[in-house]
Scaffold this active site. Structure first.
Site, short mmCIF file in Angstrom:
data_model
loop_
_atom_site.label_atom_id
_atom_site.label_comp_id
_atom_site.label_asym_id
_atom_site.label_seq_id
_atom_site.Cartn_x
_atom_site.Cartn_y
_atom_site.Cartn_z
N HIS A 63 0.79 -1.37 0.19
CA HIS A 63 -0.03 0.07 -0.57
C HIS A 63 1.23 1.21 0.14
CE1 HIS A 63 -3.38 -2.42 1.15
NE2 HIS A 63 -2.37 -3.10 1.81
N SER A 83 16.87 17.63 -17.77
CA SER A 83 16.05 18.33 -17.83
C SER A 83 16.16 19.24 -18.34
CB SER A 83 15.59 18.73 -16.41
OG SER A 83 14.99 20.60 -16.10
#
Length: 463
Positions: free
Chosen positions: A187, A317
């Site tokens: 989870h 980037s």
């Protein structure tokens, strides 16, 4: 542009002189100038292989002059070898039976075979596209046959080798990292420990299952529609044509092709391709999970999980200097999504047959072969540029294990679930270690904690 006159049952039409195609191909170019997707190269090669096999078998059965058959076979060999890539320009978005692409192949082979016999292209050619190249055939059985041949060959020679290689890389990583204890996560929350090798072994098992499922679909792809002709009855085909052509294709490709037992089904529906693509979709789902896990585990470099390092391949980037991204993982997740989308299109196409013919054939094979190429190329790239370079960050892994509250699970058999939960909650609320919280609550001694809370023992890896 210099042209020549070609004729079909609709009459004459001008065709560029430099090209081998004929009237029906030219009409298709005019009426189906739709988008940029062309018939896939593997399908063109499969169709050429089929025409070669048909010419050979027709000659053996006395249905075709041996010299004409030999010329067709030689022309088909040239197509398979990639000699005429510009002669197959038709759009995927054409007739749903693939008739125009079948005739494209028939016309190219007829004109080229005529040249090989010393003749010319067009009206004066010595080889006829229908009477000779398409002898004993219909688009309705040749196109689905080529679909199966292309699908099976590409799966066997592209997907499975790439899958095996990636599986081998991950298996080696699993073995190398089998003793590195790390925190598990369920989870997206901390869970009990396992080893990095155990975690990666799950990926290996996913790929093993995917391979098993893909191999289980090949028997269906190996069944060929050839010999069914127009509606499955075999009208105008020699009784032995289907079996002999299938055997010839098996010999030519090394795949276990056989004549489909029911030609009506083979023309009217595409369950084998749906089943096979379902297995490819399952592989895509597994690859998406693996790639997502890898990029999460490598997230950072200073503010993420950072449990593993992956190769730094290129700047990430245009504005942030020094940034490097998990680009191989991103490519795999995108191509996996595309394969899942292709599966929807293939399912719609497969469900849309009417009576004796499915007329979504180009859509089905276009998407199928795109999935094959994406999966194969994607696995090769991910293996070479990412998986092979995975390395553990041992200090970070150890740090996260020692900070995890879920190590408290080891205390359940000794002090019970409720007391163990009290320890975890106190440690979390007061920013204490589990040991500090346990001793403060008086639920166990320092010696007991040291004996019972051993992360490595919790993994079962040492047993």
């Amino acid at each position: 542009m210099k042209t020549r006159t070609e004729k079909d049952t609709f009459g004459p039409i001008e065709v560029p002189e430099q090209h081998l195609w004929g009237a029906q191909t030219q009409r298709s170019l005019h009426f189906f100038a739709i988008s940029t997707e062309k018939m896939p190269v593997p399908l063109v090669a499969a169709m050429a292989r089929l025409k070669r096999a048909a010419a050979k078998v027709n000659a053996e059965l006395g249905e075709l002059d041996p010299q004409v058959a030999d010329a067709i076979m030689r022309a088909a060999d040239e197509v398979v070898a990639g000699k005429w890539p510009d002669e197959f320009p038709l759009s995927v978005w054409q007739t749903g039976s693939g008739t125009q692409s079948n005739m494209n192949m028939n016309e190219v082979l007829a004109n080229r075979a005529s040249e090989l016999l010393g003749g010319e292209r067009g009206e004066g050619r010595k080889v006829h596209p229908n009477d000779h190249v398409n002898r004993g055939q219909s688009s309705n059985d040749t196109f689905p046959t080529a679909m199966h041949v292309a699908a099976a060959v590409e799966v066997e020679h592209r997907v499975l080798p790439a899958l095996k290689a990636l599986r081998g890389t991950l298996a080696a990583k699993s073995a190398a990292f089998y003793d590195i204890v790390k925190i598990g996560r369920t989870h997206l929350q901390d869970a009990t420990p396992l080893t990095l090798g155990q975690e990666i072994s799950g990926y290996v098992a996913q790929l093993d299952l995917a391979e098993q499922q893909i191999r289980a679909t090949l028997a269906g792809l190996h069944q060929l529609a050839i010999g069914g002709t127009a509606v499955g009855t075999g009208l105008n085909a020699h009784p032995q044509f289907s079996a002999k052509v299938s055997a010839e294709l098996a010999h030519d490709t090394g795949s276990a092709f056989v004549s489909a037992p029911n030609k009506f089904q083979a023309l009217a529906s595409h369950e084998a391709l749906l089943f096979a693509h379902g297995a490819l979709k399952t592989l895509a789902a597994g690859l998406m999970k693996i790639a997502n896990d890898v990029r999460w585990l490598a997230s950072g470099p200073r503010s993420g999980l950072g449990e593993i390092s992956i190769p730094e391949n290129e700047p990430g980037s245009s504005i942030m200097p020094g940034k490097v991204n998990p680009t191989q993982c991103e490519a795999v997740t995108m191509l996996a999504a595309q394969v899942m989308g292709n599966d929807v299109a293939i399912n719609v196409g497969g469900a849309s047959g009417n009576f004796e013919l499915n007329v979504f054939k180009p859509l089905v094979i276009h998407n199928f072969l795109q999935s094959v190429r994406l999966l194969a190329d994607g696995m090769v790239s991910f293996d070479k540029h990412c998986a092979a370079g995975i390395e553990p960050n041992r200090e970070r892994i150890t740090e996260l294990v020692e900070r995890s509250l879920m190590l408290v699970t080891a205390l359940n058999p000794h002090i019970g679930y409720d007391k163990a939960a009290q320890i975890a909650k106190k440690a979390h609320k007061e920013n204490l270690s589990l040991k500090e919280a346990a001793l403060a609550l008086g639920h166990l001694t320092e010696a007991q904690f040291a004996e019972w809370v051993v992360p490595g023992d919790m993994t079962n890896a040492r047993r």
